[in-house]
Write an enzyme that holds these catalytic residues in place. Sequence first.
Site, PDB file in Angstrom:
ATOM      1  N   SER A   8       0.827  -1.221   0.000  1.00 14.51           N
ATOM      2  CA  SER A   8       0.000   0.000   0.000  1.00 14.51           C
ATOM      3  C   SER A   8       0.853   1.260   0.000  1.00 14.51           C
ATOM      4  CB  SER A   8      -0.944   0.005   1.213  1.00 14.51           C
ATOM      5  OG  SER A   8      -1.867  -1.042   1.118  1.00 14.51           O
ATOM      6  N   ARG A   9       1.980   1.226  -0.722  1.00 14.52           N
ATOM      7  CA  ARG A   9       2.893   2.356  -0.657  1.00 14.52           C
ATOM      8  C   ARG A   9       2.767   3.297  -1.843  1.00 14.52           C
ATOM      9  NH1 ARG A   9       7.803   1.841  -3.271  1.00 14.52           N
ATOM     10  NH2 ARG A   9       9.133   2.575  -1.577  1.00 14.52           N
TER      11      ARG A   9
ATOM     12  N   LYS B 243      -4.014   8.687   3.203  1.00 10.80           N
ATOM     13  CA  LYS B 243      -3.479   7.434   3.733  1.00 10.80           C
ATOM     14  C   LYS B 243      -3.770   6.323   2.726  1.00 10.80           C
ATOM     15  CE  LYS B 243      -5.497   7.884   8.118  1.00 10.80           C
ATOM     16  NZ  LYS B 243      -5.565   7.491   9.545  1.00 10.80           N
TER      17      LYS B 243
ATOM     18  N   GLU C 283      -4.973  -2.254   0.524  1.00  8.49           N
ATOM     19  CA  GLU C 283      -4.994  -3.528   1.240  1.00  8.49           C
ATOM     20  C   GLU C 283      -5.995  -3.542   2.379  1.00  8.49           C
ATOM     21  OE1 GLU C 283      -0.965  -5.578   1.552  1.00  8.49           O
ATOM     22  OE2 GLU C 283      -0.403  -3.482   1.411  1.00  8.49           O
TER      23      GLU C 283
ATOM     24  N   THR D   6       0.465   5.380  -3.181  1.00 12.50           N
ATOM     25  CA  THR D   6       0.049   6.773  -3.016  1.00 12.50           C
ATOM     26  C   THR D   6       0.984   7.515  -2.072  1.00 12.50           C
ATOM     27  OG1 THR D   6      -2.228   6.320  -3.553  1.00 12.50           O
ATOM     28  CG2 THR D   6      -1.811   8.264  -2.201  1.00 12.50           C
TER      29      THR D   6
END
Lengths: 155, 1131
Positions: free
Chosen positions: B516-517, B709, B713, B519
């Site tokens: 989930s990196r 944020k 996931e 953005t």
Amino acid sequence: MPESTALRVNGAQVTVTTEPRTSLARVLREQLRLTSVKLACERGECGACTVLIDGAPRMSCITPARLVRRDVVTAEGLGEEAHDLQAAFADHGAFQCGFCTSGQLVHAAAILREELPAGVELEPFVRQRLSGNICRCTGYNGLVDAVCAVAEERR
Amino acid sequence: MSIGDRIRPIDWRERSRGTVDYAADLAAPAHLHAAVLRSPHPYARLLELDVGRAERMPGVRAVLTHRDFPPDALYVHRGGPLSDRPPLARDVVRNVGQEIVAVAADTREQAEAACRAVRVRYRPLRAPLTIAAALAPGARALHVRTTGERNVAVRWTADWGDVAAGRAAAVHTVEGSFVYPSVSHAVMEPNTTLAAWDAEREVLELWTSTQSPWFIVKEVAHLLGLSREQVICREVAVGGGFGAKSKISEHEVLAAALARKAGTPVLLALTREEEFAANKPRHRFETHLRTSADADGRLRLFEADIRVDNGAYNHMGSSVMRVGVITLGSMYRPDGVSFDARLVDTATQAGGQFRGYGTPQVSLAVESQVDELAERLGIDPIELRLRNLGAEWTTTLCGYEVTTNRLGACLEAVRDGLDWNGRRADRTPGRGLGVAVGMHGSGAYAYEFANRADAAVDVYENGGVRVRFGGADAGTGQRTILAQVAAHELGVDPADVDVLSMDGEQTPFDLGAWSSRGTHMTGSSVGQAARELAEKLKDLAREKLGPGDVVLAGGHAVRGEGSVSLGDLVRLSPDSRDGVLSHETSYVLEGTEMLTPDRDTANLSPTYAFAAHGAEVQVDRRTGKVTVLDYVAAHDVGQAINPTLVEGQITGGAAMGIGAALGEEIVREGGRVVNSAYVNYALPRSADLPRIRPVIVGGSDPAGPYGAKSVGEMSIIPPGAAIVNAIYDAVGVRIRELPATPDKILAALAEQEGRVRRFGLWRRPDRWWVALVRWAYPRGLHHVLHRWGTGFGPGVGPRPDEADAAVPAEELVVADTVSAATAALAAGGVVVGGGTDVLTEARLHPSRPSRLVSVAELTELRVLRWRDDGGVEIGAAVTLAELATELAASAPAVAAAVRTIASPQIRNAATVGGNLVQEKRCWFFRNGFPCYKRNGATSPCYALLGDHRFQHAAVGAHRCQAVTPSDLATVLLAYDAEVVIAGTAGRRTVSLADFYTGPGETVLGPTDVVVRLCVPAAALRRRGAFEKLALYTGDFSTASVALTAAIDDEGGWTDVRLVLGAVAPTPWRLTTVERAVDGTVPRVAELRRLVDAELDRHGHPLPGNVWKLDAVAGLAETAAERLLTTEGVLR
Ligand code: FES
Ligand code: FES
């Protein structure tokens, strides 16, 4: 034995080479370079390869090309008919990776040509009909919304 | 301003039309196609590997074995002692599907044939196939591991916080074991690589389906002995990742090495079967958890024993286990956490990265037990969670430094969205509500450099903007987000921003889209690059417009009344090259930490996302089927940069999580995957899901780019527990092992209701022999038949020596008369109807008859004709779609049954005749097991000891446990249909009742053709109902019931037909029940009692499918109800 087979695809008469077990999808992709026809299972189970044959959605990956007698339409051949649908797909989040999308688009176009059967609600009808087209990305909300929105607009 | 806008995906026109290129679309006719020879054994020594014959096969251009790599070549993966996987097997194979040889040839078929011509001799070893087997005393070790424990690759134990205080404060404790099984990503685009080697420049180019080119380059360079500069990924569309494509798989290196060896570009695309059976699925977690709370409902202690199925090689298992375990110390604030976690080697496909990365697995246990405690304490489950929320700006037990936390708002959104209090107060039987919460980071500092991302932004003289980043967008919409970010900073329309990703020569350093990196990291780097570039542009503008405040808007730099276009500024800049002004920058994230061997807590991520999901389910007590009626997914994503894309991530992840909760799991037998096809994998189709309702609770996180944020996931974490909690609320059954399939629920309900079936086998001598064989199977008979008996059969698939023997010329005969068809069959061949099965069968079991006889165009077979007496004749080549339309009014139950078969596309092609005569669907028979029916009398039936819960017989089976799969047969038998058959000796008519001789086996001889079916008028005058239990929309029946009866004005039934499908080898008429209700006005409960008595009298289920008898009896009840109350049409 390889043979020449005549097909009508997206409005054009073409001649391709087939073996008895050559699938329509392989012919469309490899000989006619119509790569909107995706292969995700090659078993007739996912809908990524959906094309219209004589207007009816079919799985081209399991359709022997030699047995095709009628007009074949792929996403490339939908032309203007798909424009509002494509925009609705984009606005409603109907696709993410896009791999299932051309199959969904073709199937959705066919659904929109039909009359909604009497006494049937639009959304469950669309959900039922699109159940042959797996999408692993979207959870289907966007797809169903987009098709319903266009159906309402075109009414 | 474009942050927060619902921008369309930047390439929406092309992507929705299917004209963007994925790797396989780039293959040119001159390119080669690759295939991989894989191990058929779960654990074996390789005694001999000879590729001589394969190399001489037609069309073969390169054959690759371990000898093409250095003797100690291993994937890096997590590095150090954890590296254990060779690119191709050397002396041992450790899972079915492990790569042994790769071949490149002119066509895929030639490459596959060459694989079959490779000579391999194996010595099978005793394989530890499950966690329990691998940890059992005397288990055989798969590797030598540094833990000192056999088959334990990594062990992690720790206490966090004050465990003693937690123990002292505990008033209520619940304890239980939870299983989250191995599930498949089932990405729609199979993993694919197109590789090209430029011998002159010594450069390798790759177009590969990846989420992170950086890792591909790293591993390919390492294994091929190249520098990283020599390996260049090129941009290509990627069809879904979900983690499956976030690290190297095996196709990249094999395609690359083949391309270098052959000197021609090579395409290696996994088949769907390989995707399921040989790629890296989610790690199975077996979590034993004790959760304690005090009397006020404060959670005080989590104690866990966690076992993670690593599979045969370390892929990402060590970090998946860590992230999973961290769940215990992240979301809530107990006094203490104590855990002992083991990563266990088993001889199965290695687990990989999968959306959620261990968290969904442990969350299932935690969130189930929070509900159990809520019940114990008499506190509402939402209220209990609200009492235990972690605070903002605090550090959790696992070391997370939480910034903003709007989980409370998420829970409120679920409460409001579902009308939680209202619906809980007003109970509908069988309905229940469930909630679960979750937390996930926004990019973990898991590797060196994972805290860094570089990006570049170009502005062109025409005012256009281009973003360049080294990651990849597998479908999350990251490219669109980055365009929005650049547009926002540069004051242009996002539609004018182009994005280039994953190009080894043109895009700067970026570790890619995983954890989930996307953005956070790349959003930050692109934002920074665009901001710095904007400053440059403003400086340039001041030179032209004078000093003061300059803003960028509408593609111009504006100062007061004056403005200058960005294109003009590019022309003005001395830094412009070839009409482009570029700026590249490096974003480095401060404040995050790595887990290291000497520290077991760390702040892995810059921000943490939260979510609460609520589900309303309906549980059918008669069949165990769970339907999700409503689903609210409320997320704290900070600021949503593009709400449409965020909602897409939420609904997509929730759908995937619901799939895992209710249907998905990889099933194996003897280490081999049984359900390696979508048809056998119950992932949700559109009609299986409700409208998932995403809620973005709003907010902004100061630590995230533009307040954002992660979300990708997060959405898959809560569904498992939300669904099982709702099931418990509905019927009081607690499912602790996913998926919550009907068998588990119905078995638990039977126990709850005290229902037991007794089959009285001792007084049924006709079943004694079968019972004896079944007794002997687990006691050695299966082993003998499998290990030695199968060797006597012809084998499954084409013979190895068939590969270069002259394959008989194939022929497709299109028959224009029935006699021409039978004549053609007399010369050898098989009938093709709608052609829905013939190509798949040919691909998987190419022991091919050389002649296909198509009957689909026979005019006589195409006719559907109403007889004057009111009966109907249905030509065998009438399609299922046509049949459903034609019979919609006169026999709605038949139409309803047909509409449950497969998909609209299949029903448009499949014929009535083809449906009736289709082969059994037993997944062992279909998916490559050398079973008794495929491989002859000395082979076992794999269903006896294998998974037989859904599509095997519970009544009357003999050596084969399969059933007749045709729903049409079940329903038409209730309509007294007859079959007209033409053969070389003329025509004959048999009743459908006499048509079947065994599971998917009929009275048809080799030259026979089904001509038509006839349904008599009397049958069509009866009322009918068809009920079916299937695992997903379009699946084959797990059980079905067709019921017809003539009903008089007083409600009395005569002429009753009651047929059960998919429970016996052939459709089964319950004539005793029919007679018993004939002439009566039956009551549903009475019919059920009669059906149950018949099922007990004839039932002989396997251990795993007793429940099907309950399910089919339940369907009979529902069918009877329909006949009694409505016109008998399925919804
Ligand atoms: S590729 Fe044709 S149905 Fe899946
Ligand atoms: S958009 Fe990816 S599978 Fe449908």
